[in-house]
Design a protein around this motif. Structure first.
Motif, PDB file in Angstrom:
ATOM      1  N   LEU A 149       0.834  -1.198   0.000  1.00 14.45           N
ATOM      2  CA  LEU A 149       0.000   0.000   0.000  1.00 14.45           C
ATOM      3  C   LEU A 149       0.868   1.247   0.000  1.00 14.45           C
ATOM      4  O   LEU A 149       1.946   1.264   0.573  1.00 14.45           O
ATOM      5  N   HIS A 150       0.359   2.297  -0.652  1.00 14.99           N
ATOM      6  CA  HIS A 150       1.095   3.554  -0.672  1.00 14.99           C
ATOM      7  C   HIS A 150       0.107   4.711  -0.638  1.00 14.99           C
ATOM      8  O   HIS A 150      -1.043   4.591  -1.066  1.00 14.99           O
ATOM      9  N   THR A 153      -9.353   2.856   9.677  1.00 15.27           N
ATOM     10  CA  THR A 153     -10.422   1.892   9.936  1.00 15.27           C
ATOM     11  C   THR A 153     -10.355   1.274  11.317  1.00 15.27           C
ATOM     12  O   THR A 153     -11.383   0.928  11.894  1.00 15.27           O
ATOM     13  N   GLN A 213       3.402   3.021   5.793  1.00 13.81           N
ATOM     14  CA  GLN A 213       3.347   3.140   4.339  1.00 13.81           C
ATOM     15  C   GLN A 213       2.861   4.512   3.897  1.00 13.81           C
ATOM     16  O   GLN A 213       3.161   4.949   2.793  1.00 13.81           O
ATOM     17  N   ALA A 228      -0.514   0.295   8.759  1.00 12.92           N
ATOM     18  CA  ALA A 228      -0.653   1.076   7.540  1.00 12.92           C
ATOM     19  C   ALA A 228       0.083   2.402   7.587  1.00 12.92           C
ATOM     20  O   ALA A 228       0.556   2.882   6.551  1.00 12.92           O
ATOM     21  N   GLN A 236      -2.537   7.450  -0.365  1.00 15.84           N
ATOM     22  CA  GLN A 236      -3.897   7.586   0.136  1.00 15.84           C
ATOM     23  C   GLN A 236      -4.522   6.240   0.485  1.00 15.84           C
ATOM     24  O   GLN A 236      -5.324   6.156   1.421  1.00 15.84           O
ATOM     25  N   ASP A 237      -4.175   5.192  -0.249  1.00 16.12           N
ATOM     26  CA  ASP A 237      -4.727   3.873   0.074  1.00 16.12           C
ATOM     27  C   ASP A 237      -4.325   3.457   1.485  1.00 16.12           C
ATOM     28  O   ASP A 237      -5.158   2.969   2.264  1.00 16.12           O
ATOM     29  N   ALA A 238      -3.057   3.639   1.797  1.00 18.58           N
ATOM     30  CA  ALA A 238      -2.595   3.289   3.143  1.00 18.58           C
ATOM     31  C   ALA A 238      -3.230   4.205   4.194  1.00 18.58           C
ATOM     32  O   ALA A 238      -3.591   3.751   5.292  1.00 18.58           O
ATOM     33  N   GLN A 239      -3.406   5.475   3.859  1.00 27.73           N
ATOM     34  CA  GLN A 239      -3.991   6.411   4.817  1.00 27.73           C
ATOM     35  C   GLN A 239      -5.451   6.057   5.108  1.00 27.73           C
ATOM     36  O   GLN A 239      -5.880   6.092   6.272  1.00 27.73           O
ATOM     37  N   ARG A 240      -6.205   5.715   4.077  1.00 26.59           N
ATOM     38  CA  ARG A 240      -7.605   5.342   4.282  1.00 26.59           C
ATOM     39  C   ARG A 240      -7.708   4.101   5.155  1.00 26.59           C
ATOM     40  O   ARG A 240      -8.555   4.020   6.052  1.00 26.59           O
ATOM     41  N   LEU A 241      -6.875   3.116   4.887  1.00 20.64           N
ATOM     42  CA  LEU A 241      -6.929   1.891   5.681  1.00 20.64           C
ATOM     43  C   LEU A 241      -6.507   2.136   7.123  1.00 20.64           C
ATOM     44  O   LEU A 241      -7.023   1.509   8.051  1.00 20.64           O
TER      45      LEU A 241
END
Length: 534
Positions: A19-20, A30, A41, A38, A22-27
């Motif tokens: 993951l990199h 959670t 990353q 996360a 924004q994807d890592a930030q969104r996860l």
């Protein structure tokens, strides 16, 4: 029910490493456990560009530094501890602030693996010698890219404590004057080969040079002593220069697999040509050349080994008015290049401008003569720039070439407006009749046709009732691929996917490929399965 976060820590660290941004930030938002895995990353990659506005620069650097060094309340660690890749591009009017901020960041970025510094590193080393010390403490660093490298930077690299662990090095050598040399370091400055001797584990070297940059060889180097200078670990070499200088040093890398060469002015005095006249080029799998490189590559005394794949990326025009960019003399040089390397695969990636071929004898087309120069050629890729022709009109130009793989890409001319692109061009790819190519080239097994511009008019759907959807999907495809199964009367042409064509190309371009039986049965099993469902 077991969830993703119930997996072991080692597995989650591995999964989350893909993951990199924004994807890592969104996860990370959670769950607390997800945040733990996360958030590293999120901060692993940082690409910062600073413009030449002093006010904006100050703001950017202050916010950037504070963000990296401030402890996160959840992880109890500052983001800089997770930083793996740093790309800093600065054209600031306040260079001192750039250097000081970078020094502070490097002092805390203990996990940094990639450092790309697109600014005046020579000025930074002279103003703040501690920068070299900070780089020397980056034990995890594996890739280093520096711009505007001068004598002081070369001295720093020569004494870099982590030189033995770096795997990739990119240096853009600056233009220097004798006064700058005497100010920066002892005269004469260190040569490139002397500095490279301190990097035993380099596998990738990227070098930008100019006639007025630092010396590549020591002044006392002779034709006898240069034979003892070898860099066995380097497998990938990228050279970008104003005139050919570093080009002649390729024999010093005996285990090279690929070379990429770019020269904006391919003419000029070859400074080291006589020194390497007794040395041989390594056997290359890939040679990519841009601009006029191919026109001036082959010196009379050079010793070349065959290469597997030759890519020529330049603007080649024929039958043009005004005068063409590629003259007859330049085409002859390209032919000499082909004869020197005997490639099994040729990619003409530049702009081949095709003009009306109906009244043209195939042998009068320069690039076709180039393709016919080497009997061992079995793979050909053409990037064709034209607004009026369809791919089936060039089959006569390729007639009887000993090709096994052919890929033709059609693109609009850069001088043409998008609205002027005729709908016939993309339609030619959608509804192209492939058999004429296989008839013109009996040895051909894989054919690909591709369009790189949009259709401005809808393609008429003439499919029978009940097959409209399938026909529409075919019309939307930018490329189509075919495979010829069997020989003689048993030959059968089948449309295939690009992935299958790429697999076949890898086999065709491999060393020791057998033209007669190298692809026997390659698609047989797949075709049998398709026949069952048909």
């Amino acid at each position: 029910m077991i969830s993703l976060l119930d997996l072991d820590d080692d597995i989650l660290f591995h999964l989350f490493s893909y993951l990199h941004g924004q994807d890592a930030q969104r996860l990370s938002l959670t769950a607390r456990r997800a945040y733990h895995f996360a958030i590293p990353q999120v901060h692993a990659d940082l690409d910062l560009t600073v413009d030449d506005n002093p006010d904006d620069t100050s703001h950017d650097f202050t916010a950037w530094r504070d963000h990296l060094l401030t402890t996160n309340p959840i992880s109890s660690r500052p983001p800089i501890e997770f930083l793996l890749h740093l790309d800093l591009d600065s054209d600031s009017d306040s260079p001192s602030q750039t250097f000081e901020t970078l020094l502070e960041v490097l002092a805390h970025a203990t996990r940094l693996r990639t450092l790309i510094a697109h600014f005046d590193i020579e000025n930074g080393i002279l103003r703040l010698p501690q920068l070299g010390d900070a780089m020397g403490k980056l034990a995890s660093l594996r890739e280093l890219s520096l711009t505007n490298v001068g004598p002081a930077t070369m001295e720093m690299l020569h004494s870099l404590p982590i030189a033995g662990t770096l795997e990739s090095l990119s240096l853009s050598l600056a233009k220097i004057t004798p006064a700058e040399v005497s100010t920066a370091c002892n005269d004469p400055p260190l040569a490139l080969v002397t500095v490279l001797s301190r990097f035993p584990h380099l596998h990738t070297l990227k070098l930008g040079a100019s006639p007025d940059s630092l010396p590549l060889l020591e002044p006392f180097t002779t034709r006898h002593s240069i034979a003892n200078i070898k860099f066995h670990g380097v497998h990938h070499l990228e050279l970008g220069e104003f005139v050919p200088i570093a080009l002649d040093l390729i024999p010093l890398f005996p285990n090279l697999s690929s070379v990429s060469y770019t020269s904006s002015v391919p003419r000029g005095k070859r400074k080291y040509q006589d020194l390497v006249a007794d040395l041989s080029w390594p056997h290359l799998r890939n040679l990519y050349c841009y601009s006029g490189f191919s026109f001036h590559l082959t010196p009379p005394s050079a010793k070349f080994s065959p290469i597997d794949r030759l890519t020529i990326d330049l603007i080649l025009k024929e039958f043009t008015d005004p005068s063409p960019l590629a003259t007859q003399d330049q085409w002859e040089r390209i032919v000499k290049l082909m004869r020197a390397f005997h490639p099994s695969a040729l990619v003409l990636q530049g702009c081949i401008c095709l003009w009306p071929l109906r009244d043209v004898v195939p042998k009068s087309i320069p690039w076709a003569e180039v393709a016919r120069t080497v009997p061992s050629l079995r793979s050909l890729q053409l990037h064709i720039l034209d607004n009026s022709q369809t791919p089936t009109q060039i089959e006569m130009v390729l007639k009887d070439l000993p090709l096994v793989y052919l890929h033709i890409t059609l693109a609009s001319h850069p001088t043409a407006h998008l609205d002027g692109i005729p709908a016939a061009m993309p339609r030619a790819v959608y509804s192209c009749d492939a058999p004429p190519f296989f008839d013109a080239i009996p040895t051909l097994r894989v054919l690909g046709l591709e369009a790189q511009f949009p259709a401005k008019e809808p393609v008429e759907n003439t499919a029978p009732p009940g097959e409209e959807r399938e026909a529409a999907e075919v019309q939307m495809r930018r490329q189509r691929w075919w495979w010829m199964e069997g020989t003689g009367e048993d030959r059968k042409m089948v449309e295939i996917w690009k992935e299958d064509a790429e697999r076949a190309r890898a086999i065709i371009e491999s060393q020791g490929f057998d033209r007669e039986h190298g692809l026997d049965g390659f698609f047989t099993e797949k075709l049998q399965i398709q026949a069952v469902y048909e």
